[in-house]
Write an enzyme that holds these catalytic residues in place. Structure first.
Site, PDB file in Angstrom:
ATOM      1  N   TYR A  97      44.978  41.555  34.090  1.00 22.40           N
ATOM      2  CA  TYR A  97      45.989  41.318  35.117  1.00 22.40           C
ATOM      3  C   TYR A  97      47.197  40.525  34.626  1.00 22.40           C
ATOM      4  O   TYR A  97      48.215  40.471  35.324  1.00 22.40           O
ATOM      5  CB  TYR A  97      45.361  40.589  36.310  1.00 22.40           C
ATOM      6  CG  TYR A  97      44.625  41.533  37.245  1.00 22.40           C
ATOM      7  CD1 TYR A  97      43.398  42.073  36.881  1.00 22.40           C
ATOM      8  CD2 TYR A  97      45.168  41.886  38.472  1.00 22.40           C
ATOM      9  CE1 TYR A  97      42.730  42.945  37.733  1.00 22.40           C
ATOM     10  CE2 TYR A  97      44.507  42.756  39.325  1.00 22.40           C
ATOM     11  CZ  TYR A  97      43.287  43.276  38.948  1.00 22.40           C
ATOM     12  OH  TYR A  97      42.642  44.147  39.795  1.00 22.40           O
TER      13      TYR A  97
ATOM     14  N   LYS B  40      31.208  44.243  29.719  1.00 25.09           N
ATOM     15  CA  LYS B  40      31.113  45.511  28.987  1.00 25.09           C
ATOM     16  C   LYS B  40      31.098  45.170  27.496  1.00 25.09           C
ATOM     17  O   LYS B  40      31.869  45.714  26.701  1.00 25.09           O
ATOM     18  CB  LYS B  40      32.301  46.408  29.390  1.00 25.09           C
ATOM     19  CG  LYS B  40      32.197  47.847  28.928  1.00 25.09           C
ATOM     20  CD  LYS B  40      31.073  48.641  29.557  1.00 25.09           C
ATOM     21  CE  LYS B  40      30.918  49.977  28.848  1.00 25.09           C
ATOM     22  NZ  LYS B  40      29.674  50.686  29.205  1.00 25.09           N
TER      23      LYS B  40
ATOM     24  N   ASP C 261      37.351  43.256  40.843  1.00 24.90           N
ATOM     25  CA  ASP C 261      38.155  44.008  41.817  1.00 24.90           C
ATOM     26  C   ASP C 261      37.405  45.273  42.229  1.00 24.90           C
ATOM     27  O   ASP C 261      37.262  45.572  43.417  1.00 24.90           O
ATOM     28  CB  ASP C 261      39.504  44.369  41.182  1.00 24.90           C
ATOM     29  CG  ASP C 261      40.352  45.227  42.101  1.00 24.90           C
ATOM     30  OD1 ASP C 261      40.451  44.881  43.290  1.00 24.90           O
ATOM     31  OD2 ASP C 261      40.897  46.244  41.640  1.00 24.90           O
TER      32      ASP C 261
ATOM     33  N   ASP D 171      35.178  46.371  46.089  1.00 25.42           N
ATOM     34  CA  ASP D 171      35.405  47.492  47.019  1.00 25.42           C
ATOM     35  C   ASP D 171      34.068  48.190  47.312  1.00 25.42           C
ATOM     36  O   ASP D 171      33.819  48.606  48.451  1.00 25.42           O
ATOM     37  CB  ASP D 171      36.418  48.501  46.449  1.00 25.42           C
ATOM     38  CG  ASP D 171      37.857  48.222  46.925  1.00 25.42           C
ATOM     39  OD1 ASP D 171      38.194  47.050  47.151  1.00 25.42           O
ATOM     40  OD2 ASP D 171      38.634  49.198  47.069  1.00 25.42           O
TER      41      ASP D 171
HETATM   42  C1  IPM Z   1      42.666  42.982  45.499  1.00 24.14           C
HETATM   43  C2  IPM Z   1      43.752  44.005  45.227  1.00 24.14           C
HETATM   44  C3  IPM Z   1      44.726  43.523  44.159  1.00 24.14           C
HETATM   45  C4  IPM Z   1      43.944  43.289  42.883  1.00 24.14           C
HETATM   46  C5  IPM Z   1      45.923  44.470  43.916  1.00 24.14           C
HETATM   47  C6  IPM Z   1      46.768  44.629  45.153  1.00 24.14           C
HETATM   48  C7  IPM Z   1      46.785  44.036  42.766  1.00 24.14           C
HETATM   49  O1  IPM Z   1      43.194  45.241  44.891  1.00 24.14           O
HETATM   50  O2  IPM Z   1      43.002  41.824  45.817  1.00 24.14           O
HETATM   51  O3  IPM Z   1      41.483  43.321  45.440  1.00 24.14           O
HETATM   52  O4  IPM Z   1      43.706  44.243  42.113  1.00 24.14           O
HETATM   53  O5  IPM Z   1      43.538  42.162  42.648  1.00 24.14           O
HETATM   54 MN    MN Z   2      41.062  45.297  45.179  1.00 21.87          MN
END
Ligand code: IPM
Ligand code: MN
Ligand code: NAD
Length: 350
Positions: free
Chosen positions: A134, A185, A242, A246
């Site tokens: 990042y 990894k 990240d 999800d």
């Molecule tokens: C999150 C989002 C962000 C990230 C994006 C918007 C850059 O997906 O906060 O999970 O990848 O951290």
């Molecule tokens: Mn995210």
């Protein structure tokens, strides 16, 4: 208590209004005021002014007790530079190294997995939040030509890896938990992730009563779906964290349910739902506000208002139990009606 509010883009605006509504109810019920300062930063502001955030913006954020964010991301800003400055920039500049993402299923019926329920989905992901891919170190050479070279470096520092792993073990200890799993990894990424291996072994040795295990991130992604009940605390890097959160959102009933805190212990921290701005849903009164409302509860908890946080969580659980939800989790209400219901519940249960 003074909170900076950045509703941001898309459904960020919709869900933030409901989180603020619930916080107003908390303030009323507890008799302890919460002041909000609404900052207009986001895609509209950027497209109008050319400014992502004003100069001195990060210093301004530091003067608040906490920052609440809805979501940032808008198709009219194709490279999302405003999101990079406002969201990632704040994570970096305020050194919010802990991305705290609890994954807790609030009702069995919301679980997408066959024969799994609340007892199986109850763990926390600690995502490193200031390093990894990042940081944006790298560059492009001969961009736009067939010879284009693109380099995106992954930064891992001893200090950065140490502090997030250490935080995961401290969290486990404080909560009476006994399992911490680190995911990397290191079989393919033999430099940076060798550092994760070394630091994990080093920190684990300081916590002999905690079972410290390692999984490769690909296997962990599979086990999150097959057997999430094996996890109590997961610690991993910025990108992997990240992605798996999800999946964690899906395990909780959908992205609209997932909450997070971007934290530097003891300093101004930022709270936001895990989901993004979901442009197709924006402004339609359909987005689920529960992830945002539960992020507000995390904020209250982190600021030491444990009872208020618990009251908000209880009100969200009550809304789910009563079927007072948005359509993504099976109800028939709009965003605002869910916020109204939860705020009303907070007023009356306290
Ligand atoms: C999150 C989002 C962000 C990230 C994006 C918007 C850059 O997906 O906060 O999970 O990848 O951290
Ligand atoms: Mn995210
Ligand atoms: P998203 O999280 O916005 O949406 C993904 C899917 O989840 C959509 O199908 C949407 O319908 C569903 N969803 C998300 N939140 C929901 C909610 N509250 N209620 C009901 N359904 C919900 O991810 P995306 O579409 O990949 O990204 C859209 C934009 O948001 C992009 O610009 C992205 O960069 C940005 N983003 C920002 C953040 C953040 O600000 N923290 C996080 C993730 C993505």
């Amino acid at each position: 208590m003074r909170i900076a509010v950045i509703a941001g883009d898309g459904i960020g605006k919709d869900v933030t209004a409901e989180a603020v509504k619930v916080l107003d109810a908390v303030a009323e019920a507890s008799g302890r005021p919460i002041g909000f300062e609404h900052l207009p930063w986001g895609a509209d502001h950027y497209l109008k002014t050319g400014e992502t955030l004003p100069s001195g913006g990060y210093d301004r954020l530091r003067t608040f007790d906490a920052v609440f964010v809805g979501a940032l991301g808008d198709p009219r800003v194709p490279d999302n530079r405003h999101a990079r400055d406002i969201l990632l920039g704040t994570r970096f500049e305020l050194d919010l190294y802990v991305n705290y993402r609890p994954v807790r299923l609030l009702a069995d019926r919301l679980c997408p997995l066959k024969d799994r329920g609340r007892k199986d989905v109850n763990f926390t992901v600690f995502r490193e939040n200031t390093e990894g891919v990042y940081v944006g170190v790298g560059g492009r050479f001969k961009a736009g030509t067939p010879d284009e070279v693109a380099i995106q470096e992954e930064i891992n520092t001893y200090k950065g890896v140490y502090r997030i792993i250490r935080h995961a073990f401290e969290h486990a200890t404080a909560r009476g938990l006994t399992k911490v799993c680190m995911a990397d990894k290191s079989n393919a990424m033999q430099q940076g992730h060798a550092l994760w291996q070394r630091v994990f072994r080093e920190v684990a040795a300081e916590y002999p009563s905690i079972s410290a295990t390692h999984q490769y991130i690909d296997a962990l992604a599979m086990f999150l779906v097959r057997d999430p009940g094996q996890y109590e605390v997961i610690v991993t890097n910025n990108l992997f964290g990240d992605i798996i959160t999800d999946i964690g959102g899906a395990l909780q009933g959908g992205l609209g349910m997932a909450a997070s805190g971007n934290i530097h212990p003891g300093r101004t921290s930022l709270f936001e739902p895990v989901h993004g701005s979901a442009p197709p849903l924006a402004g339609k009164d359909v987005a689920n506000p529960m992830g945002a409302i539960l992020s507000a509860a995390l904020m209250l908890d982190t600021l030491g208002r444990r009872d208020d946080a618990a009251a908000v969580e209880a009100a969200v659980e009550a809304a789910i139990a009563a079927g007072q939800t948005t359509t993504d989790i099976g109800g028939a209400l709009g965003t605002r009606a869910v916020g109204d219901w939860i705020a009303e519940r907070v007023r009356h249960q306290s």
